[in-house]
Design a protein around this motif. Sequence first.
Motif, PDB file in Angstrom:
ATOM      1  N   GLY A  54      98.738 -45.607 -59.197  1.00  0.00           N
ATOM      2  CA  GLY A  54      98.319 -47.141 -59.786  1.00  0.00           C
ATOM      3  C   GLY A  54      97.923 -48.161 -58.544  1.00  0.00           C
ATOM      4  N   ILE A  55      98.886 -47.976 -57.233  1.00  0.00           N
ATOM      5  CA  ILE A  55      98.828 -48.996 -56.152  1.00  0.00           C
ATOM      6  C   ILE A  55      97.282 -48.519 -55.590  1.00  0.00           C
ATOM      7  CG2 ILE A  55      99.439 -49.132 -53.613  1.00  0.00           C
ATOM      8  CD1 ILE A  55     102.463 -48.765 -54.926  1.00  0.00           C
ATOM      9  N   GLN A  56      96.913 -47.272 -55.513  1.00  0.00           N
ATOM     10  CA  GLN A  56      95.909 -46.835 -54.855  1.00  0.00           C
ATOM     11  C   GLN A  56      94.441 -47.473 -55.670  1.00  0.00           C
ATOM     12  OE1 GLN A  56      95.402 -42.483 -54.496  1.00  0.00           O
ATOM     13  NE2 GLN A  56      93.467 -42.735 -53.260  1.00  0.00           N
ATOM     14  N   ASP A  57      94.544 -47.419 -57.095  1.00  0.00           N
ATOM     15  CA  ASP A  57      93.737 -47.813 -57.809  1.00  0.00           C
ATOM     16  C   ASP A  57      93.585 -49.410 -57.874  1.00  0.00           C
ATOM     17  OD1 ASP A  57      93.174 -45.442 -58.969  1.00  0.00           O
ATOM     18  OD2 ASP A  57      94.182 -45.764 -60.676  1.00  0.00           O
ATOM     19  N   LEU A  58      94.409 -49.994 -57.586  1.00  0.00           N
ATOM     20  CA  LEU A  58      94.641 -51.605 -57.613  1.00  0.00           C
ATOM     21  C   LEU A  58      93.931 -51.877 -56.070  1.00  0.00           C
ATOM     22  CD1 LEU A  58      95.236 -54.030 -59.394  1.00  0.00           C
ATOM     23  CD2 LEU A  58      97.627 -53.903 -58.309  1.00  0.00           C
ATOM     24  N   ARG A  59      94.329 -51.138 -55.164  1.00  0.00           N
ATOM     25  CA  ARG A  59      93.992 -51.498 -53.889  1.00  0.00           C
ATOM     26  C   ARG A  59      92.347 -51.415 -53.675  1.00  0.00           C
ATOM     27  NH1 ARG A  59      95.737 -47.060 -50.325  1.00  0.00           N
ATOM     28  NH2 ARG A  59      97.798 -47.879 -50.520  1.00  0.00           N
ATOM     29  N   LYS A  60      91.749 -50.597 -54.394  1.00  0.00           N
ATOM     30  CA  LYS A  60      90.476 -50.288 -54.100  1.00  0.00           C
ATOM     31  C   LYS A  60      89.728 -51.342 -55.312  1.00  0.00           C
ATOM     32  CE  LYS A  60      87.036 -46.844 -55.727  1.00  0.00           C
ATOM     33  NZ  LYS A  60      86.643 -45.639 -56.548  1.00  0.00           N
ATOM     34  N   LEU A  61      90.420 -51.918 -56.267  1.00  0.00           N
ATOM     35  CA  LEU A  61      89.899 -53.054 -56.917  1.00  0.00           C
ATOM     36  C   LEU A  61      89.836 -54.153 -56.140  1.00  0.00           C
ATOM     37  CD1 LEU A  61      88.925 -54.094 -59.687  1.00  0.00           C
ATOM     38  CD2 LEU A  61      91.324 -54.278 -60.175  1.00  0.00           C
ATOM     39  N   ILE A  62      90.747 -54.195 -55.431  1.00  0.00           N
ATOM     40  CA  ILE A  62      91.007 -55.914 -54.530  1.00  0.00           C
ATOM     41  C   ILE A  62      90.061 -55.836 -53.466  1.00  0.00           C
ATOM     42  CG2 ILE A  62      92.502 -57.058 -53.334  1.00  0.00           C
ATOM     43  CD1 ILE A  62      94.799 -56.215 -55.263  1.00  0.00           C
ATOM     44  N   LYS A  63      89.798 -54.795 -52.988  1.00  0.00           N
ATOM     45  CA  LYS A  63      89.025 -54.643 -51.822  1.00  0.00           C
ATOM     46  C   LYS A  63      87.406 -54.947 -52.348  1.00  0.00           C
ATOM     47  CE  LYS A  63      89.620 -51.868 -48.447  1.00  0.00           C
ATOM     48  NZ  LYS A  63      90.101 -50.488 -47.406  1.00  0.00           N
ATOM     49  N   SER A  64      87.362 -54.658 -53.511  1.00  0.00           N
ATOM     50  CA  SER A  64      85.830 -54.698 -53.885  1.00  0.00           C
ATOM     51  C   SER A  64      85.364 -56.362 -54.220  1.00  0.00           C
ATOM     52  CB  SER A  64      85.658 -53.772 -55.318  1.00  0.00           C
ATOM     53  OG  SER A  64      86.321 -54.586 -56.119  1.00  0.00           O
TER      54      SER A  64
END
Length: 235
Positions: A164-174
């Motif tokens: 979940g952290i990895q998915d959210l990190r990718k989303l925020i960076k976009s």
Amino acid sequence: MSKYILQTKKLSKQFKNQLAVSNVSLLIEENSVYGLLGPNGAGKSTTLKMITGMLRSTSGEIIFNNHLWKRQDLLDIGALIESPPLYENLTARENLKVRTTLFDLPDSRIDEVLEIVDLKETGKKRSGQFSLGMKQRLGIAIALINKPKLLILDEPTNGLDPMGIQDLRKLIKSFPDQGITVILSSHYLSEVEQIADHIGIISGGVLGYQNKIDNSQDLEKLFMQVVTENGREGE
């Protein structure tokens, strides 16, 4: 020359005899991710609540998009502070329909934000049955519904599993590539280091450091130095 979408000038908040935030002057560059670091109780949430109008500042100024902050600016600010504001008996789509009705937006915007946060396939499942990560993503979708220029996320990875952290990190960076500036608060140094372009370190209600991320710098050492100098308690 950098353009700042948000600046705070000597922003302070006092609760009775406690000074929770003291003379905080943030500089948030447009289309960037700004990581606001600090231990629990440092003043992070209090600062963000003043920026979003949830709390009135005791003193200081907030400059948004080159003018003094006014309530109308909330139309250009999205925020997820503390728990996602969900109607747990409603689906993801129904939760967002409430907001599009409130903002007088077309239903097409619902599909747009569900696509962004990868929740288009949740169908008739009620949000109360979502995993914590899905609830966080729906909270972000709600914050994005009005196409904000500034998105404020307060400890968004709390309680998430590594996936979940990895998915959210990718989303925020976009988000910066979509014209959205992000302020991300956290007490996880490694998390902010992987996402943010700039950091501020707050402790004891005092902003003890603010600059671009420098990968050659020992962030943990810097963090501990600021916390030691200013104490832990703030908010």
